[in-house]
Design a protein around this motif. Structure first.
Motif, mmCIF file in Angstrom:
data_model
loop_
_atom_site.group_PDB
_atom_site.id
_atom_site.type_symbol
_atom_site.label_atom_id
_atom_site.label_comp_id
_atom_site.label_asym_id
_atom_site.label_seq_id
_atom_site.Cartn_x
_atom_site.Cartn_y
_atom_site.Cartn_z
ATOM 1 N N UNK A 80 0.963 -1.173 0.143
ATOM 2 C CA UNK A 80 0.202 -0.046 -0.027
ATOM 3 C C UNK A 80 0.850 1.202 0.045
ATOM 4 N N UNK A 81 1.795 1.310 0.729
ATOM 5 C CA UNK A 81 2.859 2.561 0.730
ATOM 6 C C UNK A 81 3.417 2.600 -0.640
ATOM 7 N N UNK A 82 3.710 1.553 -1.225
ATOM 8 C CA UNK A 82 4.396 1.763 -2.929
ATOM 9 C C UNK A 82 3.212 2.331 -3.596
ATOM 10 N N UNK A 83 2.031 1.717 -3.417
ATOM 11 C CA UNK A 83 1.038 2.444 -4.441
ATOM 12 C C UNK A 83 0.788 3.621 -3.915
ATOM 13 N N UNK A 84 0.646 4.029 -2.563
ATOM 14 C CA UNK A 84 0.481 5.531 -2.297
ATOM 15 C C UNK A 84 1.554 6.450 -2.883
ATOM 16 N N UNK A 85 2.692 6.217 -2.765
ATOM 17 C CA UNK A 85 3.798 7.040 -3.215
ATOM 18 C C UNK A 85 3.944 6.894 -4.964
ATOM 19 N N UNK A 86 3.385 5.896 -5.589
ATOM 20 C CA UNK A 86 3.717 5.719 -7.002
ATOM 21 C C UNK A 86 2.407 6.103 -7.625
ATOM 22 N N UNK A 87 1.224 5.801 -7.092
ATOM 23 C CA UNK A 87 -0.156 6.078 -7.715
ATOM 24 C C UNK A 87 -0.977 7.196 -7.164
ATOM 25 N N UNK A 88 -1.179 7.086 -5.913
ATOM 26 C CA UNK A 88 -2.075 8.152 -5.246
ATOM 27 C C UNK A 88 -1.391 9.422 -5.253
#
Length: 326
Positions: A80-88
């Protein structure tokens, strides 16, 4: 959670789908304004209609990449942290950019924080933002998908998800936000998950059935242009994904495609802003003239501005590393 080395066919498909999304949006004006009985309209409408599988393809690829890692030691928090940084976060930044542009440059509406927050959570400030709302829903349920796909028979689960997709679409067809609820796209995500988990088998299936897939793709493409039935559209979208996934297996690696792939998400987020800016300069021109300028300018400016930005970021990072070593 993505593999360390990205398969070229994935990069190629990612770039291809991104280019289709741009085409859909740059073609919106002639689709809306041209005479529906004219040959000019048909020339634009047919490829525009056939490009409509692009977002479904992105959803398929997202499910594919999630399971491609075969994550036995899946760390939900890190994911989730990775998606937060790269997507959100990039998404939020671009929502703010578009909102400022609409408020202070185009004067469409007054600036209100609550309106901005609503646009961020609903994803309806600009048409293509709904994809991020959908994909975040799938990401939030990542442990569920991983658990199910590894334990349930693929043919059974894909068939079940197809039925659910059709049922939910028809049930919520009058719901204004139906296009940003994950159940509307469930079959593409689940199919992508299985393709990623069993990628070698998936490639064998594609190559061993290339004639059948090609025929289904061509027939469904014709039907999809002529008829506007949701079930035909689903068949076309799935066959198009399989057809282009199969075709990508035969194409040798191209370094320039890999470079574009690295900035493809930025291209996706930003390209509509370039369309709006181009439209300001082409106001008053004929629909076809402005359309040609749109296509030429938006593709070139969007792609190369993002490539240049990425190049500058790389130079800055390298400079920092050099200073750290010194």
């Amino acid at each position: 959670m993505e593999p360390k080395k990205r398969f070229f066919e994935i990069s190629l498909l990612n770039v291809f789908l991104c280019m289709l999304v741009i085409f859909i949006h740059v073609s919106s004006a002639p689709i809306s304004n041209l005479d529906k009985t004219s040959w000019q309209y048909l020339i634009v409408y047919i490829p525009w209609r056939l490009s409509a599988f692009a977002v479904y393809g992105f959803i398929f690829l997202s499910g594919f990449k999630l399971l491609l890692t075969k994550s036995d030691n899946f760390h939900y928090g890190k994911f989730l942290l990775g998606r937060l940084l790269s997507i959100v976060i990039p998404y939020i930044i671009w929502v703010v950019i578009y909102y400022i542009y609409f408020c202070f440059h185009r004067n469409y509406f007054p600036f209100r924080i609550m309106d901005l927050l609503r646009y961020i959570f609903v994803g309806d400030l600009v048409g293509h933002f709904y994809f991020i709302i959908i994909i975040v829903q799938f990401y939030l349920l990542a442990p569920v998908w991983i658990w199910l796909v590894k334990r349930v028979n693929g043919a059974l689960f894909i068939s079940f998800s197809l039925i659910l997709t059709i049922i939910f679409y028809q049930t919520f067809i009058g719901f204004v936000y139906n296009d940003r609820v994950f159940t509307t796209y469930l079959v593409y995500w689940i199919a992508g998950c299985y393709a990623g988990l069993y990628y070698d088998k998936f490639k064998d299936i594609l190559l061993n059935n290339r004639v059948f897939i090609t025929v289904i793709f061509i027939v469904s493409a014709v039907l999809n242009v002529v008829f506007k039935y949701e079930n035909i559209h689903i068949l076309y979208c799935m066959s198009a994904i399989l057809f282009f996934f199969m075709t990508a297996q035969y194409i040798k690696e191209i370094k320039f495609i890999n470079k574009i792939d690295k900035v493809s998400y930025g291209i996706y987020l930003s390209h509509c802003l370039f369309i709006f800016i181009v439209d300001e300069f082409t106001a008053g021109l004929s629909t076809l003239s402005s359309y040609l300028i749109r296509i030429f300018t938006v593709y070139i400016v969007t792609i190369f501005s993002l490539l240049l930005t990425n190049k500058i970021k790389g130079m800055i990072k390298n400079g920092r590393r050099t200073r750290t070593r010194l």
